[in-house]
Scaffold this active site. Sequence first.
Site, PDB file in Angstrom:
ATOM      1  CE  LYS A   1      -8.176   4.959   4.611  1.00 45.01           C
ATOM      2  NZ  LYS A   1      -7.820   3.725   3.942  1.00 45.01           N
TER       3      LYS A   1
ATOM      4  CD  GLU B   1     -15.350   7.350  12.225  1.00 42.14           C
ATOM      5  OE1 GLU B   1     -15.132   6.683  11.186  1.00 42.14           O
ATOM      6  OE2 GLU B   1     -16.405   7.940  12.449  1.00 42.14           O
TER       7      GLU B   1
ATOM      8  CE  LYS C   1     -15.361   9.010   8.750  1.00 45.05           C
ATOM      9  NZ  LYS C   1     -16.230   7.870   8.945  1.00 45.05           N
TER      10      LYS C   1
ATOM     11  CD  GLU D   1       6.575  -1.153  -2.958  1.00 50.28           C
ATOM     12  OE1 GLU D   1       7.541  -1.280  -3.717  1.00 50.28           O
ATOM     13  OE2 GLU D   1       5.903  -2.105  -2.541  1.00 50.28           O
ATOM     14  CE1 TYR D   2      -2.832   1.924  -6.751  1.00 50.31           C
ATOM     15  CE2 TYR D   2      -3.563   3.280  -4.903  1.00 50.31           C
ATOM     16  CZ  TYR D   2      -3.757   2.799  -6.187  1.00 50.31           C
ATOM     17  OH  TYR D   2      -4.854   3.193  -6.904  1.00 50.31           O
TER      18      TYR D   2
ATOM     19  CG  ASP E   1      -1.984  -1.004   1.135  1.00 53.30           C
ATOM     20  OD1 ASP E   1      -2.000  -1.729   0.117  1.00 53.30           O
ATOM     21  OD2 ASP E   1      -2.802  -1.076   2.059  1.00 53.30           O
TER      22      ASP E   1
ATOM     23  NE  ARG F   1     -14.051   2.324  -3.002  1.00 50.88           N
ATOM     24  CZ  ARG F   1     -12.889   2.820  -2.602  1.00 50.88           C
ATOM     25  NH1 ARG F   1     -12.859   3.873  -1.817  1.00 50.88           N
ATOM     26  NH2 ARG F   1     -11.767   2.267  -2.950  1.00 50.88           N
TER      27      ARG F   1
ATOM     28  CB  CYS G   1       9.393 -37.218   1.858  1.00 51.86           C
ATOM     29  SG  CYS G   1      10.283 -35.731   2.364  1.00 51.86           S
TER      30      CYS G   1
ATOM     31  CB  CYS H   1       9.268 -34.130  -2.130  1.00 53.12           C
ATOM     32  SG  CYS H   1       9.813 -35.764  -1.616  1.00 53.12           S
TER      33      CYS H   1
ATOM     34  CE  LYS I   1      -3.748   5.168   3.860  1.00 50.10           C
ATOM     35  NZ  LYS I   1      -2.944   4.522   2.873  1.00 50.10           N
TER      36      LYS I   1
ATOM     37  CG  ASP J   1      -5.854  -2.490   5.299  1.00 49.27           C
ATOM     38  OD1 ASP J   1      -6.421  -2.002   4.318  1.00 49.27           O
ATOM     39  OD2 ASP J   1      -4.690  -2.917   5.281  1.00 49.27           O
TER      40      ASP J   1
ATOM     41  CB  CYS K   1      13.600 -37.613   1.580  1.00 44.97           C
ATOM     42  SG  CYS K   1      12.586 -37.420   0.097  1.00 44.97           S
TER      43      CYS K   1
ATOM     44  CB  CYS L   1      12.964 -34.121  -1.900  1.00 42.73           C
ATOM     45  SG  CYS L   1      12.598 -33.637  -0.210  1.00 42.73           S
TER      46      CYS L   1
ATOM     47  CE1 TYR M   1     -17.236   4.286   5.587  1.00 44.24           C
ATOM     48  CE2 TYR M   1     -15.913   2.415   6.302  1.00 44.24           C
ATOM     49  CZ  TYR M   1     -16.462   3.190   5.289  1.00 44.24           C
ATOM     50  OH  TYR M   1     -16.238   2.860   3.993  1.00 44.24           O
TER      51      TYR M   1
HETATM   52  S1  IVH Z   1     -15.202   7.199   5.736  1.00 43.65           S
HETATM   53  C1  IVH Z   1     -15.939   9.897   2.456  1.00 43.65           C
HETATM   54  N1  IVH Z   1     -14.269   5.928   7.808  1.00 43.65           N
HETATM   55  O1  IVH Z   1     -11.191   3.901   3.651  1.00 43.65           O
HETATM   56  C2  IVH Z   1     -15.707   9.015   3.548  1.00 43.65           C
HETATM   57  N2  IVH Z   1     -13.665   5.153   5.648  1.00 43.65           N
HETATM   58  O2  IVH Z   1      -9.878   5.493   1.496  1.00 43.65           O
HETATM   59  C3  IVH Z   1     -15.152   7.724   3.119  1.00 43.65           C
HETATM   60  N3  IVH Z   1     -12.248   3.178   5.656  1.00 43.65           N
HETATM   61  O3  IVH Z   1     -13.552   3.532   1.108  1.00 43.65           O
HETATM   62  C4  IVH Z   1     -15.318   6.675   4.058  1.00 43.65           C
HETATM   63  N4  IVH Z   1     -12.147   2.930   7.830  1.00 43.65           N
HETATM   64  O4  IVH Z   1     -13.222   1.613   2.762  1.00 43.65           O
HETATM   65  C5  IVH Z   1     -14.305   6.001   6.469  1.00 43.65           C
HETATM   66  N5  IVH Z   1     -13.526   4.878   9.750  1.00 43.65           N
HETATM   67  C6  IVH Z   1     -13.570   4.948   8.418  1.00 43.65           C
HETATM   68  C7  IVH Z   1     -12.900   4.023   7.589  1.00 43.65           C
HETATM   69  C8  IVH Z   1     -12.962   4.167   6.204  1.00 43.65           C
HETATM   70  C9  IVH Z   1     -11.774   2.437   6.659  1.00 43.65           C
HETATM   71  C10 IVH Z   1     -11.993   2.916   4.226  1.00 43.65           C
HETATM   72  C11 IVH Z   1     -13.225   2.869   3.380  1.00 43.65           C
HETATM   73  C12 IVH Z   1     -13.043   3.905   2.332  1.00 43.65           C
HETATM   74  C13 IVH Z   1     -11.568   4.055   2.309  1.00 43.65           C
HETATM   75  C14 IVH Z   1     -11.207   5.419   1.802  1.00 43.65           C
END
Ligand code: IVH
Length: 681
Positions: A117, A115, A291, A37-38, A35, A138, A442, A437, A315, A119, A422, A419, A226
């Site tokens: 985030k 909150e 938020k 790197e992305y 992630d 989504r 073995c 093998c 992050k 995964d 063995c 192998c 969420y």
């Molecule tokens: S809010 C506009 N709350 O993160 C608000 N997202 O990169 C978008 N995610 O698609 C969602 N935990 O899959 C929100 N507490 C959280 C979250 C959360 C994980 C994910 C969700 C979203 C992605 C956005």
Amino acid sequence: MTSPDEAKVKIEKLRAEINHHNQRYYVLDSPEISDAEYDDLMRELKQLEEQYPQFLTPDSPTQRVGAAPLEAFGVVEHPQPLLSLGNVFSQDELLTWYTRTSRLAGDTPFDFVGEHKIDGLAVALTYADGQLATGATRGDGFRGENITHNLRTIRSIPLSVPRGAPPRFEVRGEVYLSRTGFQKLNQERAAEGLSLFANPRNAAAGSVRQLDSRITARRPLDIIIYMLGWAEGKATPDTHWETMEYLKSLGFKVNPNNRRLKNIEEVEEFYKTWKEQREGLQYEADGIVIKINQLNLHAELGNIGHEPRWAIAYKFPAVQGTTILRDIGISVGRTGTLNPYAILEPVSVGGVTIKQAALHNEDDIRRKDIRIGDTVIIQRAGEVIPEVVGPIASKRKGKEKEFSLLKKLPRNDKGQPACPECGGEAIKPEGEVMYYCSNAACPAQAQQRIEHFTSRGAMDIRGIGENLSATLFKEGLVRDAADLYYLRKEQLTNLEKMGEKSAENIINAINKTRERPLARVLFALGIRHVGVEMAEVLAGKYHSIDDLAKASRDELMEISAVGPTIADSITAFFRQDDNLNIIRKLKEAGVKLEEKAARPSDLPLSGKEFVITGRMEAFSRQEAEARINELGGAAKDNVTRQTDYVVVGADPGSKLARAQELGITVLDEKELIKLLRKDVV
Ligand code: IVH
């Protein structure tokens, strides 16, 4: 300084690269890069597009949320798009976001909700008239996949909400697998010789995107809601915090770790706390989400592209490190797979010293172009075995060597690849990515089979772990799994460091497992390609090991989840004398190898036969059939005198006429839904 021409080339290159990774991640559930790197690629592209807006095009990956939905599932249009989140990676970036947001908010005072985030995988759940109506992924933000049938299997998703809830509304949340659930799933997959999920998110995504919801139902999935997407016909609270409290009162699972945060200092505190403590969470969190609490400000602030201005993801740093790949070793798995693994220059990643890491298989090594001597990125996620993400090609000096498993394997007397444990011949079956093998005797495999037999998901014999299995095998006390049931206490107390009491406990633990359900025994035997799920399917169908052993390849393939590879593997297993011998010894030791019809007859549709004809509106035939099976009924293809119900959708075929002729009860789709929902006949 980059010239505009250079920037254009770079932008195009980045887009192609990101599109490739989007496809791997969203469509194939099999990413090639981490992630972090992305995120870097995305960030670089965004920066260039900001600097050179003349090159910004609507189809740039920065302008969309994900990849298109898979066609195999129905498509759900999201009435309000599911947005993505902007990311910040440092305190400075957070403050920049905050300053801009405050300026845009003008005089309106606001506070925040912090909150985790999580995964996992974003889903939208729509409720109509008190009932869960659809559940969707989504997708690209506008259109997602209809995965209602799978989401219904998640216990923490309410199928109905109390009276007084808005007549129509949508909640959004994250479906995830707990760390332990993820580990267990990967262990099972390793045992089945299947590829491993790279992280819990891919595992969750793979699980909810099953065509057969019975498979989803066996995965320990959970959800955290969420946000409220939208609601019709009833006023809802003005702040995000109160909305979450309200959703809690409707029965939704809301994260108890959410906090109301008064100012940006409290946001930073919240971040610091969880950066330190995230490893202790049941789920993986890759950051926090901040938020703005006041919902009227959400509307006012609006979005930039697909990212709302009123929220941001902050992050956590990735638990990654770089080190030198000294060599690639080969270990022998329980089913004989010859597994390459990385031998590393020891390095500390997130406080843990790492010397070895997973490399999956040779194809994977080649695809990632990992060479011996490379500087490689390694990643550690929770308790999972660390893995090599990929090489840093720019650090090459020219002396790095490509790896060939075949060349690395020792040779036997006949000059064949062998192998490493063995010396048995190593073979690569056509179409498979692994070498095996081929020696059934073995010792490395035998020892691991015993260990597998005793392991948690299998017979779960407490007190016999990796070490004791190895000792018992090496001392010649246990040559195969069945020998465990013939162990005597004195044999154990003769072992080093084994007291009377421990020996007694072990014998008791072994004795307790004679009554394990058949599915457990089938899994424990370690038939290649038969994992926990497949073992349950087989036990449910045959109810006794002898009947399973008699099943022909064709008969096995009549089971929808069984393909030729699995059928071949099962029949081959029961042809081997060694295996039949183990089964005989188990039987003689009193291990239960049969059971009464697995489906308890008190399931609501037990004993009822259904035939479905014509097209359904609300779900596919496969979904309807899966649900019927779940409730104990049987879905058949042809109408006979045994049929209890014929379910008729649009454009039914001749089956309707046949049903009328035989006087069989005919149901329309609504009546079927009622039957399936109410769980009563
Ligand atoms: S809010 C506009 N709350 O993160 C608000 N997202 O990169 C978008 N995610 O698609 C969602 N935990 O899959 C929100 N507490 C959280 C979250 C959360 C994980 C994910 C969700 C979203 C992605 C956005």
